[in-house]
Structures are given as structure tokens and as C-alpha cells.
Design an enzyme around this catalytic site. Sequence first.
Site: not given
Ligand SMILES: *Cc1c(COP(=O)(O)O)cnc(C)c1O
Length: 388
Positions: A191
Site C-alpha cells: 500500500k
Molecule cells: C489491502 C486491503 C484490505 C486489507 O488490508 P489489510 O491491512 O491487509 O488487512 C482491505 N481492503 C482493501 C481494498 C485492500 O486493498
Amino acid sequence: MTSFIPYGRQDIQPPDIAAVLEVLQSDWLTQGPAIERFEQAVANSCGVRYAVAVSSATAALHIACLAIGLGPGDRLWTCPNTFVASANCGLYCGATVGFVDLDPHTYNLSLAELERKLVQAAAAGTVPKVLVPVHFAGQSCELARIADLARQYGFRVIEDASHAIGGQYRGQAIGSCQFSDLAVFSFHPVKIITTGEGGMVLTNQPDLYEALIRLRTHGITRNPALMQEESHGPWYYQQLELGFNYRMTDIQAALGYSQMQRLQEFVTRRRFLADRYTTLLQDLPLTLPWQHPDTASSWHLYVIRLHLEKLQRSQRQVFEALRQMGIGVNLHYIPVHTQPYYQALGFRWGDFPQAEQYYREAISLPLYPGLSLADQDRVIQALSEILS
Ligand SMILES: *Cc1c(COP(=O)(O)O)cnc(C)c1O
């Protein structure tokens, strides 16, 4: 040998490492001062009153739903073009999950489709309690229109902004919660900024904030004002509801705070690379990402759609050829309703045709701040060869 180019990658620099080492040598590995410092930094950057750091965005979505009071008999709607966590949070609470098909231009949930479904749901008495719009690839959903519908139909809004920290909607930072009840960020390494694993919930509403703080730590409060009988003494705490241990460590928070110092730099670099893809891929048989004029994306993902009718090769062949050339492409997302777990709940292929059509054509190209122009040129060159 040329190296493998991943689709996404964290950017860790010496100040990040120093920040983590400093915590390791301090008195607090968890529940210390680094958490609040990180929360404050994110809240200030977003222009929102409250921020609650947790162990993942999945945990963040879960306690966001619980704070709103989502439970058995309630409904949560989201878009099928997302990671499973955006829908699973509803199931964790015992609610029923529904989907709104995607907008074929933005790849976010379709506002026209949302309105159509709400009219039907209002007639049937099945209006959702919560809508989870996902800011896909970092481009904001049309939040003002969603807020209007939320007022008209009486549902709450939790933005899944996992892709979108550093992005803007109508000039406001994503996470401001100007048009929503809550917003959620992910700090997974692919991210925009990372804490290894981690997430955050943002809100402007004090009652939601109090609930989030409790739910993050077992439903426990140490605030005498909230206790149901007089405190027994300085050691005393009360568990008021069933919460969880969803805490982030100070080690992670220190990394997050350090990463926040470069948020603008990360997003600027991602925007530059995305613009460069858009310029250099113009002539290929592809649909390139369309951007709504109200939005400024953080560019978590750069997704191309193949014009399959003009190609000799299938999506899978293009994907595999790129991987063979060392290009770490990916596919975001397999429509959630096609997962076996959701099929067992009654969903079927064909239920959300726009999301399914998109899934048959989409490929995510490598995009991260450390992607060199030479490596980006390799991606573009490989695509041109494969598609010609
Ligand atoms: C990455 C992601 C999540 C989950 O994130 P985590 O921190 O891995 O639990 C939820 N929603 C979206 C759209 C994502 O891309």
C-alpha cells in the site's frame, strides 16, 4: 539476467530503520507513545478529529462495523471489485452482505446501480445499514453523491480507503470523513505507506471514537466516567462489551510515523509514474485508467484493460508472457461474489456483469515509488511486444 519487477513494493530508507531501532531500545514496545504520535500525524494530514491505529485494515473494517452497531439482521453493501476483507467485515458481525456492481469507467461502485438497488431495497424494506465504498486503486468514489443517498435512505458510510491515503476528493484529503462516518487505511507493504501489517480507522464522531478505542482492546475501559459501578481502585478496569486485541505495536507505529513524513513524496512519484504510463501506452489496444475530475488519486494501482477483440492472445496468455519476461503483473480483483465462500452464500457468476467483464480484461502493472524509469520502460516495451 534482468531482475524481476514486482507489482508493488515498500520503500524503506535509513530514517525508517532508525525510528524502529529507537523504539526497540525504549521502554515501550507496545501501548506506548509511538501509537498516539502516529495517529496524530495521520489525523493532521487528513484533517480528521480522531484516528485509531490497529493491527490491519481488516481489523479496522471489523471494529468500524461494530462501532456503528452492525449485527445479525443488518445488511452491508460493498463493491465486488475489492479485496475480500471489504465484505468479510460484514459477515464477522453476523450481517448479510450484498454487492453493487462497478462503474465501468472508474472501477468504483456504480452510483447509478447503487441508486437503482436502493429504490428496490426501500420498497422491500431491505435497505443496508452500512455501505462500504472502496476507493479503488486510490481514486475516490463520488462521496458527495453517496452522502446524499446515505441521508435520504438512512444508511452509514465506511470508506474502505485502503488504497487511498494521500489522495484527494474535491480538494480534501481522503480520510477527512467529510462525507462519511468512518474511513479505513491499510499499511500492508504494497500500500502507499507501510507498518508491515497495520491499519487505521478515522472518524469525526466522538461516540464512534470511544467505541473504537474499547473494541481495539477487549471492550475494556479505564475511564471511570464510563464504568457501570464505582472504581475499586487505581488498578481497576471494566470490560463493557466483547472486544479484541487489535492493537498495533509501537515498533510498527514508529515505522508508520517515519513513513508519513514521505507520504507526499510517495504519492507525487506514483502520480508521475502513472502519468508516464498513460502517455507511453496511448497507442496500444488498451483502456487506460479514467480519472473523475473531482478526484486526485494516490495511484496505489495502475490497471489496464485489454481490448481482447483486437488481440491474438487471451488475457491469461498476456499475463503469463509478462511474468515470463520478469514483469510482476497482478490482477485486482477477482470479483468477491465469485469466491467459493460467497458462492456458498448464494451468489452466482453473472450476478455482477460489469465486475466480471472487468475481471476478464484487467491487469495491474508494476507501480511503486522505487520503480525506476528504466524498469518502467521495460514494462512498456514488454507490453508493446506482446500486444503487437
Ligand atoms: C489491502 C486491503 C484490505 C486489507 O488490508 P489489510 O491491512 O491487509 O488487512 C482491505 N481492503 C482493501 C481494498 C485492500 O486493498
